[in-house]
Design an enzyme around this catalytic site. Structure first.
Site, mmCIF file in Angstrom:
data_model
loop_
_atom_site.group_PDB
_atom_site.id
_atom_site.type_symbol
_atom_site.label_atom_id
_atom_site.label_comp_id
_atom_site.label_asym_id
_atom_site.label_seq_id
_atom_site.Cartn_x
_atom_site.Cartn_y
_atom_site.Cartn_z
ATOM 1 N N ASN A 254 3.144 2.909 4.217
ATOM 2 C CA ASN A 254 3.451 2.287 3.752
ATOM 3 C C ASN A 254 3.525 2.370 2.499
ATOM 4 O O ASN A 254 4.433 2.149 1.665
ATOM 5 C CB ASN A 254 2.481 1.076 3.905
ATOM 6 C CG ASN A 254 2.611 -0.646 4.466
ATOM 7 O OD1 ASN A 254 3.736 -1.244 4.102
ATOM 8 N ND2 ASN A 254 1.982 -0.057 5.341
ATOM 9 N N ASN B 240 -2.865 -7.003 -0.865
ATOM 10 C CA ASN B 240 -2.862 -6.399 -0.004
ATOM 11 C C ASN B 240 -1.926 -6.676 1.304
ATOM 12 O O ASN B 240 -1.069 -7.676 0.774
ATOM 13 C CB ASN B 240 -4.111 -6.786 0.786
ATOM 14 C CG ASN B 240 -4.860 -6.460 1.996
ATOM 15 O OD1 ASN B 240 -5.179 -5.013 2.430
ATOM 16 N ND2 ASN B 240 -4.931 -7.002 2.693
ATOM 17 N N HIS C 62 -1.135 -6.927 5.012
ATOM 18 C CA HIS C 62 -1.348 -7.125 6.486
ATOM 19 C C HIS C 62 -0.415 -7.986 7.949
ATOM 20 O O HIS C 62 -0.140 -8.968 7.408
ATOM 21 C CB HIS C 62 -2.318 -8.787 6.327
ATOM 22 C CG HIS C 62 -3.426 -9.250 7.743
ATOM 23 N ND1 HIS C 62 -4.632 -8.635 7.608
ATOM 24 C CD2 HIS C 62 -3.416 -10.496 8.347
ATOM 25 C CE1 HIS C 62 -4.421 -8.693 8.297
ATOM 26 N NE2 HIS C 62 -3.975 -9.886 9.562
ATOM 27 N N ASP D 181 -12.220 -12.970 -2.486
ATOM 28 C CA ASP D 181 -13.770 -12.245 -1.996
ATOM 29 C C ASP D 181 -13.699 -12.754 -0.637
ATOM 30 O O ASP D 181 -15.140 -12.818 -0.187
ATOM 31 C CB ASP D 181 -14.562 -12.594 -2.741
ATOM 32 C CG ASP D 181 -14.660 -14.064 -2.861
ATOM 33 O OD1 ASP D 181 -14.281 -15.035 -1.728
ATOM 34 O OD2 ASP D 181 -15.397 -15.090 -4.126
ATOM 35 N N GLY E 87 -0.603 6.076 6.539
ATOM 36 C CA GLY E 87 0.366 6.188 4.975
ATOM 37 C C GLY E 87 2.102 5.935 4.898
ATOM 38 O O GLY E 87 2.353 6.293 4.331
ATOM 39 N N GLN F 142 8.861 -4.318 8.632
ATOM 40 C CA GLN F 142 9.201 -5.270 7.481
ATOM 41 C C GLN F 142 8.168 -5.096 6.643
ATOM 42 O O GLN F 142 8.702 -5.563 5.565
ATOM 43 C CB GLN F 142 8.956 -7.009 8.172
ATOM 44 C CG GLN F 142 10.045 -7.423 9.342
ATOM 45 C CD GLN F 142 11.470 -7.032 8.777
ATOM 46 O OE1 GLN F 142 11.385 -7.658 7.442
ATOM 47 N NE2 GLN F 142 12.477 -6.137 9.560
ATOM 48 N N GLU F 143 7.342 -4.609 6.844
ATOM 49 C CA GLU F 143 5.679 -4.309 5.877
ATOM 50 C C GLU F 143 6.622 -3.145 4.672
ATOM 51 O O GLU F 143 6.693 -3.404 3.130
ATOM 52 C CB GLU F 143 5.026 -3.408 6.413
ATOM 53 C CG GLU F 143 4.097 -4.742 7.031
ATOM 54 C CD GLU F 143 2.639 -3.949 8.330
ATOM 55 O OE1 GLU F 143 2.016 -3.167 7.273
ATOM 56 O OE2 GLU F 143 2.721 -3.301 8.929
ATOM 57 N N ARG G 42 -11.290 -1.533 4.320
ATOM 58 C CA ARG G 42 -12.116 -1.308 3.462
ATOM 59 C C ARG G 42 -12.267 -2.581 2.721
ATOM 60 O O ARG G 42 -12.047 -3.015 2.074
ATOM 61 C CB ARG G 42 -13.111 -0.188 2.676
ATOM 62 C CG ARG G 42 -13.207 1.121 2.804
ATOM 63 C CD ARG G 42 -13.864 1.490 4.417
ATOM 64 N NE ARG G 42 -15.827 1.043 4.313
ATOM 65 C CZ ARG G 42 -16.580 1.121 4.743
ATOM 66 N NH1 ARG G 42 -16.237 1.616 6.536
ATOM 67 N NH2 ARG G 42 -16.968 0.910 4.049
ATOM 68 N N ILE G 43 -14.184 -3.514 3.545
ATOM 69 C CA ILE G 43 -13.797 -5.112 2.403
ATOM 70 C C ILE G 43 -14.301 -3.752 1.104
ATOM 71 O O ILE G 43 -15.166 -3.892 1.102
ATOM 72 C CB ILE G 43 -14.506 -5.330 3.180
ATOM 73 C CG1 ILE G 43 -14.010 -6.325 4.814
ATOM 74 C CG2 ILE G 43 -15.537 -7.099 2.217
ATOM 75 C CD1 ILE G 43 -15.160 -6.649 6.052
HETATM 76 C C1 GAR Z 1 -0.172 -1.618 8.565
HETATM 77 O O1 GAR Z 1 0.401 -2.242 9.601
HETATM 78 C C2 GAR Z 1 -0.616 -2.945 7.392
HETATM 79 O O2 GAR Z 1 -0.837 -3.582 7.249
HETATM 80 C C3 GAR Z 1 -2.426 -2.502 8.130
HETATM 81 O O3 GAR Z 1 -2.467 -0.896 8.041
HETATM 82 C C4 GAR Z 1 -1.334 -0.634 8.730
HETATM 83 C C5 GAR Z 1 -1.249 0.535 7.703
HETATM 84 O O4 GAR Z 1 -0.408 1.225 8.326
HETATM 85 N N1 GAR Z 1 -3.609 -3.098 7.173
HETATM 86 C C6 GAR Z 1 -4.797 -3.290 7.557
HETATM 87 O O5 GAR Z 1 -4.480 -3.625 9.078
HETATM 88 C C7 GAR Z 1 -5.126 -4.065 6.570
HETATM 89 N N2 GAR Z 1 -5.982 -4.900 7.533
HETATM 90 P P1 GAR Z 1 0.284 2.472 7.493
HETATM 91 O O6 GAR Z 1 -1.134 3.846 7.231
HETATM 92 O O7 GAR Z 1 0.837 3.280 8.509
HETATM 93 O O8 GAR Z 1 0.960 2.228 6.296
#
Ligand code: GAR
Length: 218
Positions: free
Chosen positions: A17, A110, A112, A145, A15, A176-177, A94-95
């Site tokens: 992000n 989302n 990624h 989708d 968590g 960066q996210e 989850r998809i």
């Molecule tokens: C992040 O790197 C996010 O981009 C990735 O999971 C991580 C979650 O980190 N998401 C995916 O791979 C989605 N397919 P967080 O729980 O610390 O935010």
């Protein structure tokens, strides 16, 4: 005063992000109300982070739903009860089914940890290293989708170093996210995102003006 955009965040993992969204909204840089956090994973750090920030949080465990659509229906009901405007997937593993997409058309985004369309799916830092890519990064996109295929809103690029491991690269990308996800959501809140087919324009945003070369030219 205009009501704030009502944001819901779905997360499965630690968590961080979500935390960056909470921090930026507390600092007044992200002008949204985080109305709900949902995790499919009872152990997710996102639930604790939400609780510490006083945000309503729910665990909807996918294991209790034999059919994906039934899980999605439960999630959609909770999101609708919270009067959600925008859904941000933040490490939500989850998809998403049609039931969910149709309930929030062009309102699910989302993040990624790769430069889409390169390396969709899982274990993407490992894939980028094994491929020998010189750059990776992260992408904020609308959810459609298929998996990681929706229209791109913004991306950040990071270099890949020759001594990188999956975890050093993941950490560089995550930094960066934490910048680009709040930014993308703020643009939604300001009504500046214009979607035309695959093309997303951010009204008034400045385009990047640097090219990166890795390894650097001498
Ligand atoms: C992040 O790197 C996010 O981009 C990735 O999971 C991580 C979650 O980190 N998401 C995916 O791979 C989605 N397919 P967080 O729980 O610390 O935010």
């Amino acid at each position: 005063m205009k009501p704030k955009l009502r944001l819901a965040v779905l997360a499965s993992g630690s968590g961080t992000n979500l935390q960056s969204l909470i921090d930026q909204s507390q600092q007044g840089k992200l002008d949204v109300e985080i109305v709900l956090v949902i995790s499919n994973n009872p152990q997710s750090g996102a639930l604790e982070r939400a609780a510490s920030a006083g945000i309503k949080n729910l665990c909807i465990n996918h294991r209790n739903f034999p059919q994906r659509q039934d899980f999605d229906r439960a999630v959609v009901t909770a999101l609708q009860q919270a009067k959600t405007d925008l859904v941000a997937l933040a490490g939500f593993m989850r998809i998403i089914s049609k039931v969910f997409l149709e309930a929030f058309p062009q309102r699910i985004i989302n993040i990624h940890p790769a430069l889409l369309p390169a390396f969709p799916g899982l274990h993407v830092q490992k894939k980028a290293l094994e491929y020998g890519a010189r750059f990776s990064g992260c992408t904020v996109h609308l959810v459609d989708d298929d998996v990681d295929t929706g229209p791109i809103i913004l991306q950040a690029v990071v270099p890949i170093h020759s001594n990188d491991t999956e975890s050093t690269l993941a950490a560089r990308i995550l930094e960066q996210e934490h910048k680009i996800y709040p930014q993308a959501i703020q643009w939604f809140a300001e009504g500046r995102i214009i979607i035309q087919g695959r093309s997303v324009t951010v009204s008034g945003a400045r385009s990047a003006d640097v090219a990166l070369i890795n390894p650097a030219c001498e």
